[in-house]
Design a protein around this motif. Sequence first.
Motif, PDB file in Angstrom:
ATOM      1  N   ILE A   1       0.865  -1.179   0.000  1.00 42.51           N
ATOM      2  CA  ILE A   1       0.000   0.000   0.000  1.00 42.51           C
ATOM      3  C   ILE A   1       0.899   1.224   0.000  1.00 42.51           C
ATOM      4  O   ILE A   1       1.924   1.258   0.681  1.00 42.51           O
ATOM      5  N   THR A   2       0.539   2.222  -0.783  1.00 41.70           N
ATOM      6  CA  THR A   2       1.330   3.443  -0.895  1.00 41.70           C
ATOM      7  C   THR A   2       0.612   4.582  -0.202  1.00 41.70           C
ATOM      8  O   THR A   2      -0.565   4.838  -0.460  1.00 41.70           O
ATOM      9  N   VAL A   3       1.342   5.255   0.694  1.00 40.08           N
ATOM     10  CA  VAL A   3       0.827   6.445   1.373  1.00 40.08           C
ATOM     11  C   VAL A   3       1.425   7.659   0.678  1.00 40.08           C
ATOM     12  O   VAL A   3       2.651   7.835   0.644  1.00 40.08           O
ATOM     13  N   GLU A   4       0.556   8.477   0.100  1.00 44.34           N
ATOM     14  CA  GLU A   4       1.005   9.653  -0.651  1.00 44.34           C
ATOM     15  C   GLU A   4       1.042  10.870   0.265  1.00 44.34           C
ATOM     16  O   GLU A   4       0.064  11.198   0.946  1.00 44.34           O
ATOM     17  N   VAL A   5       2.177  11.525   0.278  1.00 50.52           N
ATOM     18  CA  VAL A   5       2.335  12.756   1.057  1.00 50.52           C
ATOM     19  C   VAL A   5       2.072  13.936   0.126  1.00 50.52           C
ATOM     20  O   VAL A   5       2.811  14.168  -0.831  1.00 50.52           O
ATOM     21  N   VAL A   6       1.007  14.656   0.413  1.00 49.67           N
ATOM     22  CA  VAL A   6       0.644  15.807  -0.410  1.00 49.67           C
ATOM     23  C   VAL A   6       1.469  17.009   0.041  1.00 49.67           C
ATOM     24  O   VAL A   6       2.056  17.006   1.120  1.00 49.67           O
ATOM     25  N   PRO A   7       1.540  18.089  -0.779  1.00 49.13           N
ATOM     26  CA  PRO A   7       2.331  19.259  -0.385  1.00 49.13           C
ATOM     27  C   PRO A   7       1.892  19.824   0.961  1.00 49.13           C
ATOM     28  O   PRO A   7       0.712  19.823   1.305  1.00 49.13           O
ATOM     29  N   GLU A   8       2.875  20.274   1.706  1.00 47.11           N
ATOM     30  CA  GLU A   8       2.625  20.835   3.027  1.00 47.11           C
ATOM     31  C   GLU A   8       1.679  22.023   2.949  1.00 47.11           C
ATOM     32  O   GLU A   8       1.765  22.849   2.030  1.00 47.11           O
ATOM     33  N   LEU A   9       0.757  22.118   3.908  1.00 47.02           N
ATOM     34  CA  LEU A   9      -0.075  23.307   4.030  1.00 47.02           C
ATOM     35  C   LEU A   9       0.804  24.471   4.488  1.00 47.02           C
ATOM     36  O   LEU A   9       1.556  24.346   5.459  1.00 47.02           O
ATOM     37  N   THR A  10       0.731  25.578   3.800  1.00 46.71           N
ATOM     38  CA  THR A  10       1.544  26.735   4.149  1.00 46.71           C
ATOM     39  C   THR A  10       0.656  27.966   4.275  1.00 46.71           C
ATOM     40  O   THR A  10      -0.449  28.024   3.718  1.00 46.71           O
TER      41      THR A  10
ATOM     42  N   ALA B   1      -4.484  34.465   5.558  1.00 46.38           N
ATOM     43  CA  ALA B   1      -4.070  33.075   5.764  1.00 46.38           C
ATOM     44  C   ALA B   1      -3.424  32.475   4.527  1.00 46.38           C
ATOM     45  O   ALA B   1      -2.832  31.396   4.598  1.00 46.38           O
ATOM     46  N   GLY B   2      -3.511  33.139   3.378  1.00 51.93           N
ATOM     47  CA  GLY B   2      -2.899  32.626   2.164  1.00 51.93           C
ATOM     48  C   GLY B   2      -3.808  31.668   1.414  1.00 51.93           C
ATOM     49  O   GLY B   2      -4.811  31.172   1.935  1.00 51.93           O
ATOM     50  N   ALA B   3      -3.436  31.390   0.160  1.00 53.62           N
ATOM     51  CA  ALA B   3      -4.246  30.534  -0.704  1.00 53.62           C
ATOM     52  C   ALA B   3      -3.507  29.250  -1.032  1.00 53.62           C
ATOM     53  O   ALA B   3      -2.282  29.192  -0.986  1.00 53.62           O
ATOM     54  N   GLY B   4      -4.271  28.203  -1.347  1.00 52.19           N
ATOM     55  CA  GLY B   4      -3.706  26.920  -1.732  1.00 52.19           C
ATOM     56  C   GLY B   4      -4.784  26.029  -2.315  1.00 52.19           C
ATOM     57  O   GLY B   4      -5.974  26.335  -2.215  1.00 52.19           O
TER      58      GLY B   4
ATOM     59  N   ILE C   1      -6.483  25.562   8.640  1.00 53.84           N
ATOM     60  CA  ILE C   1      -6.613  25.371   7.196  1.00 53.84           C
ATOM     61  C   ILE C   1      -6.699  23.881   6.913  1.00 53.84           C
ATOM     62  O   ILE C   1      -5.925  23.088   7.445  1.00 53.84           O
ATOM     63  N   LYS C   2      -7.655  23.505   6.051  1.00 54.17           N
ATOM     64  CA  LYS C   2      -7.810  22.122   5.610  1.00 54.17           C
ATOM     65  C   LYS C   2      -7.788  22.081   4.083  1.00 54.17           C
ATOM     66  O   LYS C   2      -8.168  23.050   3.429  1.00 54.17           O
ATOM     67  N   ASN C   3      -7.335  20.932   3.548  1.00 54.98           N
ATOM     68  CA  ASN C   3      -7.378  20.756   2.097  1.00 54.98           C
ATOM     69  C   ASN C   3      -8.047  19.447   1.688  1.00 54.98           C
ATOM     70  O   ASN C   3      -7.919  19.000   0.551  1.00 54.98           O
ATOM     71  N   GLY C   4      -8.748  18.821   2.619  1.00 56.84           N
ATOM     72  CA  GLY C   4      -9.427  17.559   2.333  1.00 56.84           C
ATOM     73  C   GLY C   4      -8.671  16.340   2.781  1.00 56.84           C
ATOM     74  O   GLY C   4      -9.254  15.255   2.936  1.00 56.84           O
ATOM     75  N   PHE C   5      -7.357  16.489   3.017  1.00 62.88           N
ATOM     76  CA  PHE C   5      -6.545  15.360   3.450  1.00 62.88           C
ATOM     77  C   PHE C   5      -5.868  15.622   4.790  1.00 62.88           C
ATOM     78  O   PHE C   5      -5.583  14.700   5.540  1.00 62.88           O
ATOM     79  N   CYS C   6      -5.580  16.865   5.073  1.00 63.79           N
ATOM     80  CA  CYS C   6      -4.870  17.194   6.311  1.00 63.79           C
ATOM     81  C   CYS C   6      -5.274  18.596   6.742  1.00 63.79           C
ATOM     82  O   CYS C   6      -5.955  19.320   6.010  1.00 63.79           O
TER      83      CYS C   6
END
Length: 376
Positions: free
Chosen positions: A135-144, A162-165, A193-198
């Motif tokens: 199983i592969t765990v994908e690390v998405v770009p860090e929330l900044t 708070a910035g955009a992403g 801040i959330k992006n759906g994964f973290c």
Amino acid sequence: MPCHQSVQHQGQYSIYVNQADAIAQNNNYIQDILHYNGNDGQILYVVVSNGAFCSKMVKLTLLKETTPTANVVASKIKICPGDTVDFTATGGTTYQWANFSGTGNTQTATVYNTTTFSVYAIGPKGCKSLQPAKITVEVVPELTSPLRDVEMCQGDRVTLDAGAGPNYTYLWSTGAITRTIDVDQWGIYTVTIKNGFCERTFTAKVMAAASPFVSNLDYSNNTLTITAQVPMINNIPQTVEYSVDGGISWQDSNVFPGLLNNTKYDIQVRTVGTHCVGALEFFTLNIANIITPNQDGVNDTLDLTALGGFNNFTGSIYDRYGSEIFRFTKQSPIWDGTLVGKRLPTATYWYKFNFQYPKSKANMSQSGWIMLKNRE
């Protein structure tokens, strides 16, 4: 596919189903042991020889089980760097993990980079799955976020960004769900801040900015020159504007000509575009260095009447020997060059007086020499 456990020894060996054949050491042994499909618990007979005259027969119990199939699941398969992931394997009694020590069915990892995790399942009789589960765990770009501590003066307003992403959503400690908020109070503000994964929480302090202040005043020839210290705000150099009427009117220049002598002015310096104000009271004291009490209306007295309106006003005139010859009060603020009604001789005298500005409570003092010229 069935799985077998076998025992191998040094030298030559043959495995028999029938004990009599094993004793006879004939050719009725199992020809293809790797594909022999026996029964769980079946007794096999192994004859081991050295290729000469020595041999030995050993009973072997066949342990047979179905080859296990490994499976693995993760609590999350897309995460932010540094998040923790739990793994659970199934299909075996024990497990052989490629990424961990231990043989249990659960593992936990803190993951910073996209990583593939794999595990073999081991059956109760020791059979190992033919393939590992992966199983592969994908690390998405860090929330900044560019959110940072800021400074402002009371009465001002600042915007926190708070910035955009990608897929960013926001929840501020104020309850706002927008990217930016405007605040007009000092304090600590947070945004999640959330992006759906973290998710990450960022903090900003809104602190009091330093106000400019007057460091020097020069008054001569009815012209006042103000020198001010101007602190940076948020590490950005600032400019100031000036007022001598308590903030009613402002100017860029720090020079004010045409002021009146012996008059109180409310001086203010303000950081442009803000409510950052430094204030100071100033009395344009002007004392003639000579008095001539000849009743011609010019320099007849030393008149400190204007100072009588200040707090703690005191003052005295001394002769050259240090003896007090006149004391100023709010009731008697004028010296006419006499001592108890008698004219004093022409000479140089020393004056000293003190007063306090009522608003700032700043104490002011002045001393100097004055020439008294009397008609002989």
